[in-house]
Design a protein around this motif. Structure first.
Motif, PDB file in Angstrom:
ATOM      1  N   SER A 239       0.840  -1.208   0.000  1.00 52.34           N
ATOM      2  CA  SER A 239       0.000   0.000   0.000  1.00 52.34           C
ATOM      3  C   SER A 239       0.868   1.248   0.000  1.00 52.34           C
ATOM      4  O   SER A 239       0.618   2.204  -0.742  1.00 52.34           O
ATOM      5  N   TYR A 240       1.896   1.247   0.842  1.00 55.02           N
ATOM      6  CA  TYR A 240       2.823   2.383   0.907  1.00 55.02           C
ATOM      7  C   TYR A 240       3.541   2.572  -0.434  1.00 55.02           C
ATOM      8  O   TYR A 240       3.637   3.683  -0.950  1.00 55.02           O
ATOM      9  N   LEU A 241       4.033   1.475  -0.993  1.00 57.25           N
ATOM     10  CA  LEU A 241       4.746   1.568  -2.266  1.00 57.25           C
ATOM     11  C   LEU A 241       3.812   1.980  -3.401  1.00 57.25           C
ATOM     12  O   LEU A 241       4.227   2.631  -4.364  1.00 57.25           O
ATOM     13  N   GLY A 242       2.542   1.609  -3.276  1.00 53.15           N
ATOM     14  CA  GLY A 242       1.557   2.018  -4.268  1.00 53.15           C
ATOM     15  C   GLY A 242       1.365   3.517  -4.281  1.00 53.15           C
ATOM     16  O   GLY A 242       1.254   4.151  -5.337  1.00 53.15           O
ATOM     17  N   ILE A 243       1.349   4.103  -3.088  1.00 56.64           N
ATOM     18  CA  ILE A 243       1.206   5.561  -2.980  1.00 56.64           C
ATOM     19  C   ILE A 243       2.478   6.257  -3.450  1.00 56.64           C
ATOM     20  O   ILE A 243       2.451   7.231  -4.194  1.00 56.64           O
ATOM     21  N   ARG A 244       3.621   5.716  -3.027  1.00 62.18           N
ATOM     22  CA  ARG A 244       4.886   6.404  -3.263  1.00 62.18           C
ATOM     23  C   ARG A 244       5.462   6.119  -4.658  1.00 62.18           C
ATOM     24  O   ARG A 244       5.961   7.026  -5.317  1.00 62.18           O
ATOM     25  N   LEU A 245       5.398   4.841  -5.074  1.00 62.05           N
ATOM     26  CA  LEU A 245       6.085   4.457  -6.304  1.00 62.05           C
ATOM     27  C   LEU A 245       5.153   3.905  -7.384  1.00 62.05           C
ATOM     28  O   LEU A 245       5.607   3.476  -8.432  1.00 62.05           O
ATOM     29  N   ASN A 246       3.840   3.881  -7.088  1.00 63.12           N
ATOM     30  CA  ASN A 246       2.866   3.343  -8.049  1.00 63.12           C
ATOM     31  C   ASN A 246       3.223   1.921  -8.485  1.00 63.12           C
ATOM     32  O   ASN A 246       3.112   1.546  -9.641  1.00 63.12           O
ATOM     33  N   LYS A 247       3.649   1.115  -7.491  1.00 64.35           N
ATOM     34  CA  LYS A 247       4.078  -0.254  -7.802  1.00 64.35           C
ATOM     35  C   LYS A 247       2.927  -1.237  -7.848  1.00 64.35           C
ATOM     36  O   LYS A 247       3.101  -2.375  -8.246  1.00 64.35           O
ATOM     37  N   ILE A 248       1.766  -0.848  -7.385  1.00 60.98           N
ATOM     38  CA  ILE A 248       0.642  -1.781  -7.340  1.00 60.98           C
ATOM     39  C   ILE A 248      -0.627  -1.067  -7.786  1.00 60.98           C
ATOM     40  O   ILE A 248      -0.901   0.055  -7.376  1.00 60.98           O
ATOM     41  N   LYS A 249      -1.390  -1.719  -8.633  1.00 61.11           N
ATOM     42  CA  LYS A 249      -2.652  -1.158  -9.120  1.00 61.11           C
ATOM     43  C   LYS A 249      -3.765  -1.495  -8.135  1.00 61.11           C
ATOM     44  O   LYS A 249      -3.785  -2.567  -7.535  1.00 61.11           O
ATOM     45  N   ILE A 250      -4.711  -0.619  -8.014  1.00 61.86           N
ATOM     46  CA  ILE A 250      -5.775  -0.788  -7.026  1.00 61.86           C
ATOM     47  C   ILE A 250      -6.590  -2.053  -7.255  1.00 61.86           C
ATOM     48  O   ILE A 250      -7.108  -2.648  -6.330  1.00 61.86           O
ATOM     49  N   LYS A 251      -6.678  -2.528  -8.505  1.00 66.00           N
ATOM     50  CA  LYS A 251      -7.477  -3.726  -8.792  1.00 66.00           C
ATOM     51  C   LYS A 251      -6.898  -4.973  -8.110  1.00 66.00           C
ATOM     52  O   LYS A 251      -7.591  -5.963  -7.923  1.00 66.00           O
ATOM     53  N   ASN A 252      -5.619  -4.940  -7.748  1.00 69.71           N
ATOM     54  CA  ASN A 252      -5.005  -6.083  -7.086  1.00 69.71           C
ATOM     55  C   ASN A 252      -5.519  -6.290  -5.667  1.00 69.71           C
ATOM     56  O   ASN A 252      -5.392  -7.384  -5.118  1.00 69.71           O
ATOM     57  N   PHE A 253      -6.082  -5.254  -5.056  1.00 69.71           N
ATOM     58  CA  PHE A 253      -6.400  -5.343  -3.647  1.00 69.71           C
ATOM     59  C   PHE A 253      -7.491  -6.370  -3.326  1.00 69.71           C
ATOM     60  O   PHE A 253      -7.527  -6.905  -2.229  1.00 69.71           O
ATOM     61  N   LYS A 254      -8.367  -6.661  -4.270  1.00 69.53           N
ATOM     62  CA  LYS A 254      -9.386  -7.673  -4.014  1.00 69.53           C
ATOM     63  C   LYS A 254      -8.739  -9.031  -3.804  1.00 69.53           C
ATOM     64  O   LYS A 254      -9.092  -9.775  -2.880  1.00 69.53           O
ATOM     65  N   ASN A 255      -7.770  -9.369  -4.660  1.00 73.60           N
ATOM     66  CA  ASN A 255      -7.069 -10.642  -4.515  1.00 73.60           C
ATOM     67  C   ASN A 255      -6.251 -10.684  -3.230  1.00 73.60           C
ATOM     68  O   ASN A 255      -6.188 -11.719  -2.563  1.00 73.60           O
ATOM     69  N   ILE A 256      -5.624  -9.563  -2.893  1.00 75.23           N
ATOM     70  CA  ILE A 256      -4.888  -9.493  -1.635  1.00 75.23           C
ATOM     71  C   ILE A 256      -5.843  -9.733  -0.467  1.00 75.23           C
ATOM     72  O   ILE A 256      -5.551 -10.485   0.455  1.00 75.23           O
ATOM     73  N   GLY A 257      -7.007  -9.110  -0.535  1.00 75.94           N
ATOM     74  CA  GLY A 257      -8.002  -9.242   0.536  1.00 75.94           C
ATOM     75  C   GLY A 257      -8.414 -10.671   0.777  1.00 75.94           C
ATOM     76  O   GLY A 257      -8.577 -11.106   1.926  1.00 75.94           O
ATOM     77  N   ASN A 258      -8.556 -11.455  -0.281  1.00 72.64           N
ATOM     78  CA  ASN A 258      -8.960 -12.854  -0.127  1.00 72.64           C
ATOM     79  C   ASN A 258      -7.918 -13.648   0.650  1.00 72.64           C
ATOM     80  O   ASN A 258      -8.257 -14.458   1.524  1.00 72.64           O
ATOM     81  N   VAL A 259      -6.645 -13.444   0.320  1.00 74.38           N
ATOM     82  CA  VAL A 259      -5.578 -14.169   1.010  1.00 74.38           C
ATOM     83  C   VAL A 259      -5.402 -13.640   2.432  1.00 74.38           C
ATOM     84  O   VAL A 259      -5.243 -14.413   3.386  1.00 74.38           O
TER      85      VAL A 259
END
Length: 506
Positions: A239-259
């Motif tokens: 989440s931090y790297l997403g804000i700072r470096l745009n390393k993760i797209k928001i659509k990934n968070f659903k899959n993260i949430g499941n795990v």
């Protein structure tokens, strides 16, 4: 900067290194689609180890190949080596040869006091073609002892990455940067990694500081799952790297949430995280394994643990009575359900063996023996005294460990209390009820020790039960070599002499 996720390896402290196939498959499917560069999947342990450890501690070649196939070539695979498992470098070499095709990185957990002993192990591993990392534990010690850093850097031709491990979770902002600067002054080309612990809720802050000082690797685990207070949360770092470096797209968070939900289910049972005992262990430079052991033992409440971590003093209790008599046979009664199931046969057994000395390992089954005529004592440790009613306390005898600290609660009047002369076991486990019981049996020179009510726990039970199982198994292994122990009922412990109580009845 590369991300190493070590959920399975560090999380194993809470599952005995057993995880369901579904959980692992979902985790690996997720990891390979995230900006996670390396996944550390467990230990390549020595199979001579006697205590129970799960499949992610004894990673087989087949298991590693399956993981490699599942996660693909983009994500590297790491394993950890605990040097305490290995007697010789050659022994480790034979173990590692089989996994060269499916493991990329081998990390060594290294105590700074043992730096002189690791050279050959590192050299052999590097010659096998692995990338090698030294995980320097207790890195807070380098703030005062400059020799540690210079000594570990002297060995840098035998490894590729130096990992700084905040073992006690005691580092605060400023510390991490200072340590990294010291290393770069000596060797500016050395690759550096950082492994945080979250005792003071500073895992993210310290990791950001490490990133700002240009470390090459940062460790994390999903939900912070890891020993004691846990680690930097993978989802938080991303989440931090997403804000700072745009390393993760928001659509990934659903899959993260499941795990994350699956690991949160385990967390709800096992309770890792920065609770007060871990905060205190972090602020007092104490091993979080000590706080973890106290919590898992179920023998102490939070107040007892906090008080002990602050003081760590022996209580000055004037108990002078010792077990100055001898008995050939002893019956040790545990807290298991088999005692209640076989109570009628136990009563008959006690009638047959009139000279038997009885030791109640805990107070749990004492109410079943209200009319006991045999001489007996009840073990007291932790807050066991709070579970005993006043009438029983006044009428019966009790035994405590030879060393009494702030964790053990005792009444003001203790005329009916005995104290062990000696307890041979390690201090880490000698205050357990079973350890005290067997030490008492040895003290009175018992030739045969009968045990019942030590049913054991399923090895896949939640961590508190798994930990107690492991603790008791170590105690049993120790005394099985020294005394004639006979288990009278079913037990899941690995014991030499298991029989049936019915054999002793007419």
């Amino acid at each position: 900067m590369k991300i190493l996720d070590c959920t399975l390896r560090d999380g194993g402290y809470y599952t005995g290194w057993d995880f369901s196939d579904d959980l692992v498959n979902n985790y690996l499917d997720l990891a390979k689609h995230l900006p996670i560069n390396i996944v550390e999947v467990g230990y390549r342990g020595n199979r001579k180890k006697k205590s129970y450890f799960g499949e992610y501690y004894f990673l087989t070649k087949t298991k590693l190949q399956n993981i490699k196939k599942k996660i693909g070539n983009r994500t590297k695979i790491s394993i950890m080596i605990d040097l305490k498992d290995w007697k010789t470098p050659k022994e480790l070499e034979l173990n590692l040869k089989d996994c060269r095709s499916c493991v990329d990185l081998v990390r060594f957990a290294v105590n700074p006091r043992n730096l002189s002993k690791i050279k050959k192990y590192l050299e052999i591993t590097k010659k096998l073609g692995f990338t090698v990392a030294v995980n320097l534990m207790y890195v807070h010690l380098t703030l005062k002892d400059k020799k540690i850093i210079s000594n570990v850097i002297k060995l840098n031709k035998y490894y590729d990455i130096l990992y700084l491990v905040d073992s006690y979770g005691t580092l605060i902002p400023g510390d991490v940067g200072n340590i990294i600067k010291k290393i770069k002054l000596i060797d500016k080309n050395l690759k550096i990694g950082f492994h945080s612990h979250n005792n003071l809720e500073l895992a993210l802050s310290n990791s950001i500081e490490a990133i700002d000082h240009k470390v090459d690797f940062v460790d994390c685990t999903f939900t912070g799952m890891g020993r004691g207070a846990g680690n930097l949360k993978t989802e938080l770092l991303l989440s931090y790297l997403g804000i700072r470096l745009n390393k993760i797209k928001i659509k990934n968070f659903k899959n993260i949430g499941n795990v994350v939900d699956k690991f949160e289910e385990i967390r709800n049972e096992e309770k890792w995280g920065a609770t007060l005992p871990y905060m205190i262990s972090g602020s007092t430079n104490s091993p979080q394994s000590e706080a973890m052991q106290l919590i898992k033992s179920k023998r102490y409440d939070m107040t007892d643990i906090v008080s002990y971590l602050f003081k760590k003093k022996e209580k000055k209790i004037n108990i002078i009575k010792k077990l100055n008599f001898k008995k050939k046979e002893v019956l040790i009664i545990g807290g298991g359900i088999t005692v209640k199931k076989k109570i009628n046969y136990l009563q008959e057994f006690l009638k047959e063996k009139k000279n038997l000395f009885v030791i109640f390992s805990s107070s749990r089954n004492t109410e079943l023996f209200k009319n006991l005529s045999a001489r007996s004592v009840t073990c007291i440790t932790g807050n066991e005294i709070l579970k005993i009613n006043k009438n029983y306390l006044n009428k019966n005898k009790f035994i405590i460990n030879n060393l009494i600290d702030d964790k053990t609660l005792l009444p003001k009047k203790n005329q009916n209390f005995f104290k062990l002369k000696k307890n041979l076991l390690s201090k880490k486990i000698n205050n357990s009820p079973l350890a005290i019981s067997l030490a008492a049996a040895k003290e009175i020179n018992a030739k045969k020790i009968f045990l019942i009510g030590f049913d054991g726990f399923n090895k896949t039970d939640k961590i508190n039960n798994y930990s107690l199982f492991n603790e008791n198994q170590k105690i049993i292994n120790f005394y099985d070599k020294r005394m004639n122990m006979v288990f009278l009922s079913e037990t899941s412990y690995d014991v030499k002499n298991r029989t049936s109580i019915f054999k002793y009845l007419k």
